[in-house]
Structure formats: C-alpha cells, structure tokens
Design an enzyme around this catalytic site. Sequence first.
Site, PDB file in Angstrom:
ATOM      1  N   GLU A 119      16.456  16.198 -24.364  1.00 44.93           N
ATOM      2  CA  GLU A 119      17.780  15.876 -24.884  1.00 44.93           C
ATOM      3  C   GLU A 119      17.596  15.491 -26.341  1.00 44.93           C
ATOM      4  O   GLU A 119      16.703  14.710 -26.670  1.00 44.93           O
ATOM      5  CB  GLU A 119      18.387  14.716 -24.087  1.00 44.93           C
ATOM      6  CG  GLU A 119      19.816  14.421 -24.462  1.00 44.93           C
ATOM      7  CD  GLU A 119      20.462  13.463 -23.480  1.00 44.93           C
ATOM      8  OE1 GLU A 119      20.609  13.829 -22.294  1.00 44.93           O
ATOM      9  OE2 GLU A 119      20.797  12.347 -23.901  1.00 44.93           O
ATOM     10  N   TYR A 131      12.790  23.674 -31.036  1.00 41.33           N
ATOM     11  CA  TYR A 131      12.848  23.909 -29.593  1.00 41.33           C
ATOM     12  C   TYR A 131      13.257  25.352 -29.299  1.00 41.33           C
ATOM     13  O   TYR A 131      12.676  26.011 -28.435  1.00 41.33           O
ATOM     14  CB  TYR A 131      13.805  22.929 -28.922  1.00 41.33           C
ATOM     15  CG  TYR A 131      13.462  21.482 -29.165  1.00 41.33           C
ATOM     16  CD1 TYR A 131      12.146  21.034 -29.176  1.00 41.33           C
ATOM     17  CD2 TYR A 131      14.456  20.537 -29.399  1.00 41.33           C
ATOM     18  CE1 TYR A 131      11.830  19.709 -29.407  1.00 41.33           C
ATOM     19  CE2 TYR A 131      14.154  19.204 -29.626  1.00 41.33           C
ATOM     20  CZ  TYR A 131      12.838  18.803 -29.628  1.00 41.33           C
ATOM     21  OH  TYR A 131      12.525  17.485 -29.866  1.00 41.33           O
TER      22      TYR A 131
END
Length: 169
Positions: A119, A131
């Site tokens: 998160e 990411y």
Amino acid sequence: MLPIVPVQERYAESYRECLDSVARERRYLAQVEALPVERIANFVKDSVANDAIQFFALDGERIVGWADIFPAWAHAVAHCGSLGMGIHPEYRRRGLGQRLLAACIEKAWLKGVTRIELEARADNVAAIALYEKLGFQHEALKRRAMRFDGAYFDAVQMSLLRPDFDSFK
C-alpha cells in the site's frame, strides 16, 4: 555501487536511524517516528532468527535504505507477503529501491510466497512507478487511507503474483 545485504543484528541502531528519518518526513510511511532502539533491536533479532525477507542498503556501516516482505500469519493467507521499504532522503534516485525490492522478491519466491502486497500513498508517484516497473498491478484505491496533521491522503493497493505459480496445484 552500494551493497545490498541481508538483515543483520549489528545494523539495528543504524536501521532505526534510517527508518526514523523517513518516518519523520510524514509522507512515505504510516508511522511518524521509529520505535525505540530496544524494540527495533528485538525486531531485527527476530528477523535474523527467522531468516526474514529483509535487506539493507549500506553506505559503509550506515543503513541508507531497507526493504522487507513479511508473510501473513494466518493459514489461508500465509502465501501472501506485505512489502515495506524506505530510502534515506539523501540516497533516493540512485536505484537502491529497485535493487532492494528485487532482492526481496527473489527471496520471497524462494520462501514460498506467491503474492506480494503493498500500500502506498497515491501521491508517491516515484514509488508507484518503481512498483509498476517491477510488475506490480494496481488493485484498489483506498480513499482517505492515511491522515497526517489533519490532512487525508488516498492510498493505492498493489500486488505482484509469482509468475510461474500454477494455481491448480
């Protein structure tokens, strides 16, 4: 090139200092300061004892970044690991995050993790780009997921699935 090393007890205090510097930015981590050094030392000791998926980036003997993936404890989700990472402000944009994350992903797959979750604050575009570069997929947007000094921030939830995993096993 700065070395990436597995978690080691001798770096506990330096790890705490790096963690604290990132936390005090009040932007990248949910916490706003690191825990006391005794608690961090115990955490690191447990990580070493359990062969945790945790790596440090070193500049000499100074920790300047870390990444870790901790598997969930409950049986039905034990194949899932939660990613945490941070880079000291003076060492960002040097490829350390990618190298730390790659080391964690490789060890996670070897240890049987088949899903890595994370998160990140939605406005942390550099981390989200990293990411995505490593194959993480967006799954959800959590509205008002974090609050710092009265201001709310959305967070993105992302995951990476082990590519060679046969879901029919």
